[in-house]
Design a protein around this motif. Structure first.
Motif, PDB file in Angstrom:
ATOM      1  N   LEU A 249       0.843  -1.197   0.000  1.00 10.19           N
ATOM      2  CA  LEU A 249       0.000   0.000   0.000  1.00 10.19           C
ATOM      3  C   LEU A 249       0.878   1.246   0.000  1.00 10.19           C
ATOM      4  CD1 LEU A 249      -2.700   1.517   0.302  1.00 10.19           C
ATOM      5  CD2 LEU A 249      -2.470   1.222   2.793  1.00 10.19           C
ATOM      6  N   MET A 250       1.906   1.227   0.838  1.00  9.41           N
ATOM      7  CA  MET A 250       2.824   2.364   0.909  1.00  9.41           C
ATOM      8  C   MET A 250       3.474   2.628  -0.445  1.00  9.41           C
ATOM      9  SD  MET A 250       6.412   2.980   1.032  1.00  9.41           S
ATOM     10  CE  MET A 250       7.106   1.453   1.658  1.00  9.41           C
ATOM     11  N   ILE A 251       3.948   1.561  -1.092  1.00  7.64           N
ATOM     12  CA  ILE A 251       4.658   1.756  -2.359  1.00  7.64           C
ATOM     13  C   ILE A 251       3.684   2.105  -3.478  1.00  7.64           C
ATOM     14  CG2 ILE A 251       4.704  -0.538  -3.445  1.00  7.64           C
ATOM     15  CD1 ILE A 251       7.736   1.757  -2.748  1.00  7.64           C
ATOM     16  N   ILE A 279      10.797   0.736 -10.675  1.00  7.13           N
ATOM     17  CA  ILE A 279      12.077   0.811  -9.956  1.00  7.13           C
ATOM     18  C   ILE A 279      11.851   1.224  -8.508  1.00  7.13           C
ATOM     19  CG2 ILE A 279      14.226   2.135  -9.774  1.00  7.13           C
ATOM     20  CD1 ILE A 279      14.414   2.145 -12.780  1.00  7.13           C
ATOM     21  N   LEU A 280      10.960   2.185  -8.281  1.00  6.64           N
ATOM     22  CA  LEU A 280      10.712   2.643  -6.916  1.00  6.64           C
ATOM     23  C   LEU A 280       9.986   1.582  -6.088  1.00  6.64           C
ATOM     24  CD1 LEU A 280       9.864   6.427  -7.175  1.00  6.64           C
ATOM     25  CD2 LEU A 280      11.957   5.337  -6.429  1.00  6.64           C
ATOM     26  N   ILE A 285      10.670  -0.896  -1.239  1.00  5.82           N
ATOM     27  CA  ILE A 285      10.270  -1.943  -0.294  1.00  5.82           C
ATOM     28  C   ILE A 285      11.321  -2.191   0.791  1.00  5.82           C
ATOM     29  CG2 ILE A 285       9.877  -4.436  -0.128  1.00  5.82           C
ATOM     30  CD1 ILE A 285       7.400  -2.915  -0.888  1.00  5.82           C
ATOM     31  N   PRO A 286      12.644  -2.145   0.478  1.00  2.96           N
ATOM     32  CA  PRO A 286      13.621  -2.323   1.560  1.00  2.96           C
ATOM     33  C   PRO A 286      13.444  -1.377   2.737  1.00  2.96           C
ATOM     34  CG  PRO A 286      14.721  -2.572  -0.547  1.00  2.96           C
ATOM     35  CD  PRO A 286      13.307  -2.161  -0.843  1.00  2.96           C
ATOM     36  N   ASN A 352      11.147  11.334  -5.601  1.00  7.68           N
ATOM     37  CA  ASN A 352      10.251  10.300  -5.084  1.00  7.68           C
ATOM     38  C   ASN A 352      10.967   9.245  -4.246  1.00  7.68           C
ATOM     39  OD1 ASN A 352       7.332  10.708  -6.125  1.00  7.68           O
ATOM     40  ND2 ASN A 352       8.644  11.262  -7.857  1.00  7.68           N
ATOM     41  N   ILE A 353      12.271   9.180  -4.312  1.00  6.61           N
ATOM     42  CA  ILE A 353      13.007   8.339  -3.359  1.00  6.61           C
ATOM     43  C   ILE A 353      12.854   8.914  -1.956  1.00  6.61           C
ATOM     44  CG2 ILE A 353      15.337   7.699  -2.599  1.00  6.61           C
ATOM     45  CD1 ILE A 353      16.008   7.250  -5.572  1.00  6.61           C
TER      46      ILE A 353
END
Length: 839
Positions: A249-251, A279-280, A285-286, A352-353
């Motif tokens: 959900l976060m990603i 890619i994001l 996720i890490p 966005n990172i």
């Protein structure tokens, strides 16, 4: 500071979720306006001399890359009924909105001499459409007698023919281009069904339309695959539905922000920016993995959910901030290239990172504060025996087999350097499409029968108004054309020379043997006929190859997509020496600026300028420009990462030790490129700075744990490394597995560059995991004394305490509340066995 941030987030969790939801809704509103890019990006600097000349060329002669060609090689097309269908197809295509003109066999014209008016006129060869096969065959022979069309519309040797469809430039760089191509394909496919004649397609409008469609499709596919792969790896790691659902959900929220950012910045979805969402997902996720691992680890220690979550924010927050910064560096460095597509890629990814970091540090602790605490079953992953066995084996290698590690590392580096030596720099116009694709197969058809379809232009400026039509200048143009015809990767040239030869042929009744330039005796007669053309079709055609002043002549060619190396060889070693031979000589000074050569006669000062230009040359030059910029980006990324490590640890030794294991994967990736014949091109050069930014994260996590364990274990390097491998190694493996499988999905792309990105990135990051788990601690064992003084100015000291908790302390935390800040602080400071517990 981070303790206060943790308290603020926990106390205001509901407000923060509402604010995040509102901001995401705002970004979603703008995300729906994100548009696809429909043009080949101009990557060459606007200050470049060749780019400036190309812009002037387009102002004078128009677009060079707006022709779609449809080819066929089938004798059936010369049967009367099928020829009628070809005529009908040509007429239908001419009616398609966005199509300016169609040139095909049934609508070809011939130049004839009008003796009464003493001028040349054009007459349709198939004006009276044949009713029988013999009539058709007779008219086809008339076409073959028109040497001007040989190699352009028909290949008399192989029987191949083509339709040239000119697309309105207004439609080229817009979404309507795809609509034009779809309408064209609808008619051509109907023609194939009726006649059974196979058609082949090429030309920049077609290639661009295909690539745009594929970019849109792959963007959705990779986003879905990335979510599935990362979701599966999260479930395998944590065995919890919640640990899968809420990170995804976060990603997903981050993906919305990416599209919203593109729209707000007025950027478009290109081959590069289209990869950012997937890619994001992979590199975002890490963040959740580290947060959840720490949450489970802390909760198992003392059983207090809220305190565990507050520690997650205060301790992992700063670690994730630093690792996200180094990851962002790998992307942000592209903003220094001054290349639009790379700049946009770097800006959107970099922004966005950090958005990913903020959303994860807020959303994950807040959501899990509302959920039930983890069950014993969900905490079992902390004692994963296979993983522990692997880490114990690595610890054994580090302590007992150091010289073996150095031997194999040296061997790998030697082989990698050998492979890097074998790497070639080469790029193609349709570089990103696989060899087996229909586009490449069709391109091969046109290269076999017409020597290619990619535009190449040569402009000769005589320096004198009306100088083109002077016989000496026409003679030199003819000499140049004769040379160009001998080059196997060039099509037959078309220019004013062909038009004058056609006029000569018409002057002598259409005799094919008269297809030549007039001599001095004939010139006045033939040119007097040409002078009376008015604004007819012949005059319009003439203006396509001579500018309005009569000073510049255009030689238009098509070139095979033979690659940048062969094209460079053709221009530098063949065409330019021939130009020196034709326009140079004694008493002539030659000056070069890019692909423009100026020949100046020393006695009179008269100048002749010859320029090579066109979309093909600019595209190839753009790729070289990109590669050079990406090399600079890698150096910049290396410098910035070094600065971050230096600020963290304030130790030159640690900086060097940490960079070595992260440079090795890049060297190995370069070696693999050489051994597997993967050329260095923009898509593969892109990998190295991104991989460096991501791979360094493992070093930061390991070194942070190692520094704290040195203090805990009395500066005993061996014991500190063993503990660091056991505790930091688990999260490093989790995140690297996610990254590996996340990037592997790009290997299923149809684009060669994206496929290379997936393979090389996943391999590089997997190698980086083992270099950070084996080579990094081995170097520490060999070269680090373990003793250092705490430096209040080193950023590492601000989060060393994350690792300074006593594992055997029992906490009485039953009184911990959410309502006020003091309760958390006081509970955290409660004495345990005579000591103050530190969060």
């Amino acid at each position: 500071m981070w303790n206060k941030i943790a308290i603020f987030i926990i106390k205001n969790r509901l407000r923060l979720v509402i604010v995040l939801a509102m901001l995401t809704a705002f970004m979603a509103y703008h995300a729906k306006n994100a548009e696809m890019s429909y043009d080949f990006a101009n990557v060459v600097s606007q200050d470049d001399v060749d780019m400036q000349y190309f812009q002037r060329f387009k102002q004078t002669f128009g677009e060079d890359g707006n022709i779609l060609v449809v080819g066929m090689q089938d004798n059936k097309v010369y049967r009367l009924q099928n020829f009628k269908e070809l005529k009908a197809l040509s007429e239908q295509l001419a009616q398609v909105e966005g199509v300016k003109a169609v040139i095909s066999l049934p609508n070809l014209v011939q130049v004839v001499k009008d003796t009464a008016e003493r001028k040349f006129a054009t007459s349709p060869i198939f004006g009276t459409f044949p009713q029988t096969q013999p009539q058709l065959d007779s008219l086809l022979q008339v076409v073959r007698n028109q040497s001007f069309y040989d190699g352009q519309i028909i290949n008399d040797k192989t029987g191949a023919t083509l339709l040239a469809v000119t697309v309105d430039p207004k439609f080229l760089n817009s979404a309507r281009r795809v609509e034009v191509m779809d309408n064209v394909m609808e008619h051509t496919e109907a023609f194939t069904k009726k006649t059974g004649i196979k058609l082949h397609y090429a030309g920049l409008p077609f290639v661009r339309a295909v690539m745009t469609t594929k970019v849109a499709g792959e963007m959705k596919m990779f986003l879905l695959l990335a979510l599935l792969v990362t979701g599966f790896t999260l479930f395998v790691s944590f065995r919890s539905f919640y640990a899968v659902l809420f990170p995804l959900l976060m990603i997903s929220i981050v993906v919305v922000w990416v599209l919203g950012t593109l729209s707000l910045l007025d950027y478009k979805i290109s081959l590069l920016t289209g990869l950012i969402p997937a890619i994001l997902v992979v590199i975002g996720i890490p963040n959740s993995t580290y947060l959840l691992t720490r949450y489970h680890y802390d909760y198992r220690k003392h059983g207090n959910k809220i305190l565990a979550l507050s520690r997650v924010i205060s301790k992992i927050g700063v670690v994730n901030l630093v690792t996200n910064t180094t990851t962002a560096i790998g992307f942000v460095v592209f903003t220094f290239t001054h290349v639009a597509i790379l700049y946009e890629f770097g800006v959107v990814a970099g922004i966005n990172i950090f958005v990913t970091f903020i959303i994860s540090i807020v959303l994950i602790p807040v959501v899990f504060s509302y959920l039930p605490p983890p069950s014993p079953k969900q905490l079992k992953h902390l004692d994963a025996r296979p993983l522990n066995k692997l880490l114990e084996f690595i610890d054994f290698i580090v302590h007992e087999k150091r010289y073996l590690v150095y031997f194999f590392t040296t061997l790998a580096l030697v082989l990698s350097l050998w492979g890097i030596y074998k790497v070639k720099t080469v790029s193609y116009m349709v570089d990103d499409l696989p060899e087996e694709s229909s586009v490449n197969a069709d391109l091969g058809f046109f290269e076999n029968h017409f020597n290619g379809v990619m535009p190449l232009e040569i402009i000769v400026d005589t320096g004198v108004k009306q100088g083109v039509m002077r016989l000496p200048n026409l003679g030199k143009l003819n000499q140049l054309e004769n040379f160009l015809r001998t080059q196997p990767i060039l099509s037959a040239p078309i220019s004013v020379v062909g038009l004058v030869k056609t006029a000569t042929q018409a002057f002598y009744g259409g005799n094919p043997s008269s297809y030549r330039l007039p001599d001095n005796t004939e010139r006045n007669f033939i040119f007097s006929y040409l002078a009376k053309q008015g604004e007819g079709a012949n005059q319009r055609l003439l203006r396509s190859f001579v500018d309005s002043t009569g000073q510049q002549a255009r030689i238009s060619l098509k070139v095979a997509d033979a690659g940048s190396r062969e094209l460079d060889t053709l221009i530098i070693n063949k065409i330019k020496p021939e130009l020196r031979e034709i326009y140079g000589g004694e008493g002539v000074t030659v000056e070069e600026a890019g692909n423009t050569m100026t020949f100046t006669r020393d006695d009179s000062g008269a100048k002749t300028t010859v320029s090579l230009t066109g979309t093909t040359l600019l595209f190839i030059k753009g790729n070289e420009y990109l590669i050079n910029n990406l090399r600079s980006s890698l150096i910049l990324a290396f410098v910035l990462v070094t600065i971050v490590i230096a600020l963290l640890f304030k130790s030159a030794r640690v900086v060097i030790i940490s960079l070595i294991p992260n440079m090795i994967p890049l060297l190995i990736a370069g070696g693999l490129m050489g051994f597997f014949n993967i050329p260095l091109k923009p898509s593969t050069a892109l990998i190295f700075s991104i991989a460096l930014g991501i791979a360094i994260d493992d070093s930061i996590h390991f070194l942070a744990k190692y520094r704290s364990e040195l203090l805990t274990n009395g500066f005993n390097v061996s014991r500190a490394i063993t503990t660091s491998l056991t505790e930091a190694g688990t999260s490093m493996i989790y995140t690297s597995v996610i990254l590996f499988f996340g990037f592997v999905i790009f290997a299923f792309s149809e684009f060669g560059g994206t496929k290379a990105l997936g393979v090389l990135m996943s391999v590089s990051l997997l190698i980086a995991l083992f270099t950070n788990l084996i080579i990094l601690p081995t170097l520490l064992m060999s070269f680090d004394s373990g003793k250092y003084e705490r430096d209040p100015y080193a950023l590492i000291e601000h989060y060393d305490e994350y690792y300074l908790e006593h594992e055997d302390e029992e906490l009485d935390l039953n009184q911990l509340k959410l309502k006020i800040e003091e309760e958390i602080l006081e509970e955290d400071k409660k004495p345990v066995n005579g000591e103050v517990q530190r969060v």
